[in-house]
Design an enzyme around this catalytic site. Structure first.
Site, PDB file in Angstrom:
ATOM      1  N   CYS A 146      31.607  32.281 -13.257  1.00 50.66           N
ATOM      2  CA  CYS A 146      30.215  32.461 -13.669  1.00 50.66           C
ATOM      3  C   CYS A 146      29.161  32.303 -12.576  1.00 50.66           C
ATOM      4  CB  CYS A 146      29.895  31.501 -14.817  1.00 50.66           C
ATOM      5  SG  CYS A 146      30.969  31.725 -16.261  1.00 50.66           S
TER       6      CYS A 146
ATOM      7  N   HIS B  46      22.598  29.488 -15.029  1.00 47.02           N
ATOM      8  CA  HIS B  46      23.805  28.956 -14.393  1.00 47.02           C
ATOM      9  C   HIS B  46      23.785  29.009 -12.870  1.00 47.02           C
ATOM     10  CE1 HIS B  46      28.175  27.950 -15.753  1.00 47.02           C
ATOM     11  NE2 HIS B  46      27.568  26.950 -15.134  1.00 47.02           N
TER      12      HIS B  46
END
Length: 495
Positions: free
Chosen positions: A82, A138
């Protein structure tokens, strides 16, 4: 949202004019016409999940994007995990250059992508664009790492993945909800995006970064879509994302901005437990193509071609340099790993000019190990995950590490996209060229990456390891019943 279509119903076609549905004269970068840019990125959507890539999942709006634009068949993520993959999009550089080696933990609030890096959003903002980030971020949760400190005028979303707890919902740097309702994330993101588009005006360009939280496990959908596709939670989540894409496109239509807006849709990397990597080997976290290859759609009616399939190999590392070229942005000072594929978008031929790309692994070595190097259709594998963990990284097993292959493996992805046939012994000169290129690139990385590479080369798998397998422990005795070919025989081998 009160607009749109119900789950399972047929969505209305995009209402493009006749002139907008075909190329009406390609934009030449730098000529003064700066497009709005909407960049949509999913979390863990596989290469084979959209309908236009061969899936049975209901994705009518993505299918219409493909019909009205470009569908890329060889588009790669910058990393199979991610945070590092998103850093590649935002910087045009490997995440490992910016302290982003995997996925930032919610228990590490002081970590984030290096503040010394220049983000794509900062380039847009510096060029006078209105900028907004919606969805999963993120890239750091502390205020200095949040979108409003990285070139975005505003932010509405969550700081990390939906499987992390608690999951706060942010407005800029303020927490609206300490643990938000995960079922409502996609419709909330959609409502925010439509509102932002409705506030824009012609002649004032904008950049909208829309990062969906799904279909990352555990995939969620609102009540409106839950249980409606017949493909479980994952399929329902994808269907709601598809609905969201349609809402965004139709918002652009209502504002009369269709011909002035480039819309891109992709994924951060391959699918995790569920979802389809197509016919490719591997999944999220692996360095097989199933972990790296992602869908990529681009639509800009009147400027780029409609209903065209693009086979040119591109990467999310290429997004920043491409936007620099298309939108007249200032290029960052630091050297980029990606290349400019704007000519491909505008109808030209490839390949994209850049160095061979490296495939870094999330498997052990603190996420610093390199597994592969690729030049055009040729992919050389020099390392692999150990103890059988070459496909999926799960928290119950941990990322166990990598080992160096005593026999590097070579795959021709044009003829063998599933990486099923090692042809290294037929192309020794090419193997040496790619190995030399890998050796020349590694010193450009931070010291921890250079040290990890040196350590990896010493941590060899056993010479008996078959091609395509997880490396066997080095020095493991060969069973009395086993026969090995000459090139896989250890010194102690007794036929």
């Amino acid at each position: 949202m009160s607009t749109g279509v119900a789950a399972g119903a047929s969505a209305p076609s995009f209402a493009f004019s006749k002139g907008e549905s075909a190329v009406a004269g390609a934009l030449k970068p730098g000529m003064g016409r700066r497009p709005n840019v909407i960049f949509m990125i999913c979390d863990d959507l596989g290469y084979g999940d959209p309908g236009c890539y061969g899936s049975q999942l209901p994705t009518p709006n993505l299918d219409r994007m493909a019909a009205h634009g470009l569908r890329f068949t060889h588009f790669n993520a910058g990393h199979p995990i991610c945070s590092a993959s998103r850093a590649a999009v935002m910087t045009g550089r490997y995440g490992l250059r910016s302290n982003t080696t995997g996925a930032f933990s919610p228990n590490a609030p002081t970590e984030g992508t290096s503040l010394e890096e220049t983000f794509l959003s900062e380039l847009f903002h510096g060029a006078g664009y209105k900028t907004k980030a919606i969805g999963k971020w993120h890239l750091g949760q502390a205020p200095q790492f949040l979108p409003t400190s990285r070139g975005f005028d505003s932010f509405y979303g969550v700081p990390y993945s939906d499987d992390m707890n608690p999951l706060p919902l942010f407005r800029d740097t303020a927490i609206l909800e300490k643990n938000t309702d995960r079922d409502l994330l996609t419709p909330r993101y959609t409502e925010e995006a439509v509102k932002f588009i409705d506030e824009q005006s012609a002649g004032n360009p904008f950049f909208l970064y829309m990062a969906f939280s799904y279909p990352h496990d555990p995939a969620r959908a609102s009540e409106r879509f839950r249980g409606k596709t017949g493909f479980g939670d994952f399929g329902d989540a994808v269907a709601e994302i598809d609905w969201s894409v349609g809402e965004v496109v139709r918002a652009i239509e209502r504002k009369g901005l269709t011909g002035d807006t480039l819309i891109c849709f992709t994924s951060d990397h391959g699918p995790w437990y569920l979802g389809s990597p197509g016919l490719l080997r591997g999944r999220k976290a692996s360095t097989f193509e199933g972990g790296f290859r992602v869908p990529f759609l681009a639509m800009w009616p009147g400027t780029i071609a409609a209903n065209k399939v693009v086979d040119t190999w591109c990467s999310n590392l290429d997004v920043l340099p491409t936007m620099v070229s298309l939108c007249g942005l200032k290029s960052p000072e630091k050297p980029l790993d990606g290349g400019d594929f704007s000519k491909v978008l505008l109808g030209g031929a490839g390949p994209v000019k850049r160095k061979p790309l490296l495939y870094f692994s999330a498997m052990g070595g603190h996420g610093l190990d390199v597994h592969c190097i690729r030049r055009d259709e040729w992919k050389l594998r020099v390392a692999q995950g150990i103890k059988g963990e070459i496909y999926i990284n799960d928290r119950t097993t941990g990322a166990r590490g990598s080992a160096w292959l005593q026999h590097p493996e070579l795959y021709n992805l044009a003829r063998d996209p599933a990486e099923s046939y090692d042809v290294a012994k037929f192309h020794p000169d090419l193997v040496k060229e790619l190995m030399d290129d890998l050796e020349s690139q590694i010193p450009s990385f931070p010291p921890n990456v250079v040290e990890a590479y040196a350590s990896l080369k010493q941590d060899k798998g056993d010479i008996t390891t078959p091609p395509g397998a997880s490396p066997r422990p080095n020095g493991l005795p060969v069973p009395d019943w086993a026969w090995e070919p000459d090139n896989l025989r250890p010194p102690s081998y007794r036929p």
